[in-house]
Design a protein around this motif. Structure first.
Motif, mmCIF file in Angstrom:
data_model
loop_
_atom_site.group_PDB
_atom_site.id
_atom_site.type_symbol
_atom_site.label_atom_id
_atom_site.label_comp_id
_atom_site.label_asym_id
_atom_site.label_seq_id
_atom_site.Cartn_x
_atom_site.Cartn_y
_atom_site.Cartn_z
ATOM 1 N N SER A 37 9.892 -0.561 5.364
ATOM 2 C CA SER A 37 10.734 -1.760 5.332
ATOM 3 C C SER A 37 11.817 -1.717 6.401
ATOM 4 O O SER A 37 12.145 -2.745 7.008
ATOM 5 N N LEU A 38 12.373 -0.520 6.632
ATOM 6 C CA LEU A 38 13.368 -0.402 7.702
ATOM 7 C C LEU A 38 12.751 -0.707 9.058
ATOM 8 O O LEU A 38 13.368 -1.350 9.915
ATOM 9 N N CYS A 83 0.816 -1.225 0.000
ATOM 10 C CA CYS A 83 0.000 0.000 0.000
ATOM 11 C C CYS A 83 0.847 1.272 0.000
ATOM 12 O O CYS A 83 0.297 2.371 -0.121
ATOM 13 N N CYS A 84 2.170 1.118 0.169
ATOM 14 C CA CYS A 84 3.028 2.306 0.197
ATOM 15 C C CYS A 84 2.992 2.992 -1.177
ATOM 16 O O CYS A 84 3.234 2.343 -2.207
ATOM 17 N N PRO A 85 2.723 4.302 -1.212
ATOM 18 C CA PRO A 85 2.510 4.986 -2.493
ATOM 19 C C PRO A 85 3.785 5.314 -3.260
ATOM 20 O O PRO A 85 3.718 5.647 -4.445
ATOM 21 N N CYS A 86 4.951 5.249 -2.604
ATOM 22 C CA CYS A 86 6.192 5.579 -3.297
ATOM 23 C C CYS A 86 7.347 4.782 -2.704
ATOM 24 O O CYS A 86 7.225 4.177 -1.640
ATOM 25 N N LEU A 87 8.471 4.808 -3.364
ATOM 26 C CA LEU A 87 9.637 4.039 -2.923
ATOM 27 C C LEU A 87 10.167 4.541 -1.589
ATOM 28 O O LEU A 87 10.611 3.747 -0.746
ATOM 29 N N LEU A 88 10.128 5.850 -1.347
ATOM 30 C CA LEU A 88 10.589 6.404 -0.079
ATOM 31 C C LEU A 88 9.748 5.862 1.076
ATOM 32 O O LEU A 88 10.275 5.439 2.114
ATOM 33 N N TYR A 135 8.301 -4.240 -3.801
ATOM 34 C CA TYR A 135 9.353 -3.499 -4.499
ATOM 35 C C TYR A 135 9.216 -3.632 -6.015
ATOM 36 O O TYR A 135 9.591 -2.718 -6.757
ATOM 37 N N SER A 136 8.677 -4.748 -6.455
ATOM 38 C CA SER A 136 8.481 -4.898 -7.902
ATOM 39 C C SER A 136 7.454 -3.887 -8.406
ATOM 40 O O SER A 136 7.539 -3.430 -9.554
ATOM 41 N N LEU A 137 6.481 -3.522 -7.559
ATOM 42 C CA LEU A 137 5.495 -2.497 -7.938
ATOM 43 C C LEU A 137 6.162 -1.138 -8.133
ATOM 44 O O LEU A 137 5.613 -0.253 -8.788
ATOM 45 N N ASN A 138 7.336 -0.973 -7.520
ATOM 46 C CA ASN A 138 8.095 0.275 -7.649
ATOM 47 C C ASN A 138 9.318 0.100 -8.554
ATOM 48 O O ASN A 138 10.313 0.821 -8.429
ATOM 49 N N LYS A 139 9.226 -0.922 -9.442
ATOM 50 C CA LYS A 139 10.260 -1.158 -10.455
ATOM 51 C C LYS A 139 11.636 -1.479 -9.850
ATOM 52 O O LYS A 139 12.680 -1.043 -10.341
ATOM 53 N N PHE A 140 11.611 -2.205 -8.738
ATOM 54 C CA PHE A 140 12.865 -2.552 -8.071
ATOM 55 C C PHE A 140 12.887 -4.062 -7.852
ATOM 56 O O PHE A 140 11.994 -4.626 -7.239
ATOM 57 N N VAL A 168 18.131 -0.949 1.356
ATOM 58 C CA VAL A 168 17.001 -1.236 2.254
ATOM 59 C C VAL A 168 16.343 -2.578 1.951
ATOM 60 O O VAL A 168 16.137 -3.394 2.860
ATOM 61 N N PRO A 169 15.979 -2.885 0.692
ATOM 62 C CA PRO A 169 15.359 -4.186 0.438
ATOM 63 C C PRO A 169 16.258 -5.360 0.789
ATOM 64 O O PRO A 169 15.792 -6.412 1.240
ATOM 65 N N VAL A 170 17.559 -5.178 0.596
ATOM 66 C CA VAL A 170 18.508 -6.235 0.974
ATOM 67 C C VAL A 170 18.477 -6.444 2.479
ATOM 68 O O VAL A 170 18.446 -7.582 2.974
ATOM 69 N N VAL A 171 18.475 -5.349 3.246
ATOM 70 C CA VAL A 171 18.473 -5.427 4.715
ATOM 71 C C VAL A 171 17.218 -6.102 5.234
ATOM 72 O O VAL A 171 17.285 -6.988 6.100
ATOM 73 N N VAL A 172 16.065 -5.738 4.716
ATOM 74 C CA VAL A 172 14.826 -6.316 5.230
ATOM 75 C C VAL A 172 14.712 -7.791 4.866
ATOM 76 O O VAL A 172 14.241 -8.610 5.671
ATOM 77 N N VAL A 173 15.141 -8.164 3.658
ATOM 78 C CA VAL A 173 15.114 -9.582 3.277
ATOM 79 C C VAL A 173 16.055 -10.393 4.173
ATOM 80 O O VAL A 173 15.698 -11.474 4.656
ATOM 81 N N CYS A 174 17.235 -9.861 4.430
ATOM 82 C CA CYS A 174 18.197 -10.565 5.295
ATOM 83 C C CYS A 174 17.648 -10.718 6.721
ATOM 84 O O CYS A 174 17.823 -11.764 7.356
#
Length: 419
Positions: free
Chosen positions: A35-36, A24-29, A88-93, A133-139
């Motif tokens: 995620s943090l 539901c997050c509207p932007c990558l920021l 993150y894929s929804l935000n092209k990442f 950030v995505p790496v940190v949360v996945v780890c």
């Protein structure tokens, strides 16, 4: 199941809820910020479970996180990782699901460890770039997943040694906090009968109590695991195994600064204590020893002389009390100490039993912790020989029923001598 959820269940559920809102997050920021937060929660929850597992490895639980299905939550955490990737894929990442212990996460974990629960510092976030950030949360979630699986494997495969040691700790806790009430209640019932009528009424009560105990089990096969019908005695080894492989049957209980036993667990240990008292009272009065009194006195002198060899190693608190404690132990377990086992080379009395009790007393802090078992053995035997294993292993070298009796008796005597 109790409607009151455990702290661990609530934390896991909140983690799941927080993950569900990521898409539901509207932007990558915004996604990075959420995620943090998720990474912080996952890491702290992992640390919580690490501490719990360390405690459980010393004493198996009968209540901690009882409502957490660890294999199920392991699967749920893996689903959370997939939700992170989708968000993150929804935000092209693009996110690698199998990222584990990356350098950025290790730096994050190290810096976060310095921030307390009531500290609002955002210092751990300063060392993380947006792309990390995505790496940190996945780890963080992967690490939590691994810990949940490790706990699941541990709880599903307890060892005989862990079961025996855990049962001893739970029984000692019962003796310290609950057994007096059981003893008083039994003595109040017993006082109404004279020695002439007590035996008949004891037999009737034992039959009645055994029937009630049997109802705690679902079948005759289960009951046979914990009670030896031929010898009419509780199989302590079987009972301990049943307790820790069917923990869900005995409610939520805890051993900590404020011990709390469920009604089911109290009932279990109270039956063991009551049965022990009734069997002791059912035994015929001991006949006058055919051996002269001086022979009995001589045996006591020999045993006391052996344990006196290591009296200098007593802890300061117990130095003055140990001789009296040993005399009481000699009287309580006279038969077991007096008769050496078939495989014991020393035949005057059972050094094995004495050394096992001594090892147990050392584990309870009655002898100095800085004294090694090698030093104790040399004092006892003159050399460091194979008898050291009995001091090392303590009561685990003895029969389970005798071990349980000694544990309970030592606990009672320690309380009496320090009252």
């Amino acid at each position: 199941m109790n409607d009151i959820k455990s702290k661990e269940y609530i934390l896991l559920t909140n983690l799941e809820l927080k993950t569900e809102v990521l898409p539901c997050c509207p932007c990558l920021l915004s996604l990075n910020a959420m995620s943090l937060s998720l990474a912080v929660d996952a890491r702290r929850l992992t640390k919580c479970f690490e501490l719990m597992l360390a405690q459980w490895q010393s004493c198996l639980p009968l209540g901690d996180a009882c409502d957490v299905n660890f294999p199920l939550w392991g699967d749920k955490v893996w689903d959370m990782i997939k939700t992170v990737r989708k968000s993150y894929s929804l935000n092209k990442f693009d996110v690698n699901l199998y990222e584990y212990e990356s350098a950025s996460y290790m730096r994050f974990k190290e810096s976060q460890a310095e921030v307390g629960a009531l500290d609002g510092s955002i210092e751990p976030f300063r060392i993380i770039s947006g792309s990390d950030v995505p790496v940190v949360v996945v780890c963080a979630l992967r690490e939590l997943h691994e810990m949940l699986m490790q706990i699941s494997e541990f709880l599903n495969s307890p060892t005989e040694q862990q079961i025996a040691a855990s049962f001893e700790q739970w029984q000692a806790c019962y003796q310290k906090h609950y057994s007096k009430a059981c003893q008083k209640k039994y003595n109040k019932w017993k006082i109404q009968y004279s020695p002439r009528t007590l035996r008949k009424n004891l037999q009737e009560r034992m039959t009645k109590e055994l029937e009630g105990f049997k109802k705690m089990f679902l079948s005759d096969d289960e009951f046979e695991l914990v009670y030896d019908s031929e010898l009419k005695r509780i199989d302590i080894d079987g009972l301990s195994r049943f307790l820790f492989t069917h923990a869900e049957r005995f409610g939520v209980s805890h051993i900590d600064s404020r011990p709390m036993f469920s009604k089911e667990l109290q009932r279990l240990f109270s039956f063991v204590e009551l049965w022990r008292q009734m069997q002791a009272d059912l035994q015929p009065a001991k006949k006058r020893s055919e051996k002269p009194a001086e022979v009995e006195d001589e045996l006591e002198k020999k045993v006391m002389a052996v344990v006196a060899k290591v009296h200098d190693f007593a802890s300061s608190k117990w130095s003055d009390r140990l001789p009296q404690l040993w005399k009481r132990l000699f009287m309580a377990f006279h038969s077991e100490i007096a008769h050496a086992g078939a495989h014991e080379k020393f035949k005057e009395f059972s050094k094995k039993t004495v050394y096992c009790i001594l090892g147990h007393l050392k584990s309870k802090g009655l002898y100095r912790a800085d004294v090694t078992n090698v030093e104790l053995t040399i004092k006892l035997e003159g050399i460091n020989n194979g008898m050291r294993k009995y001091v090392n292993n303590g009561l685990t070298e003895l029969d389970q029923e005798l071990k349980a009796r000694i544990v309970a008796h030592v606990e009672q005597e320690m309380q009496a001598l320090t009252a």
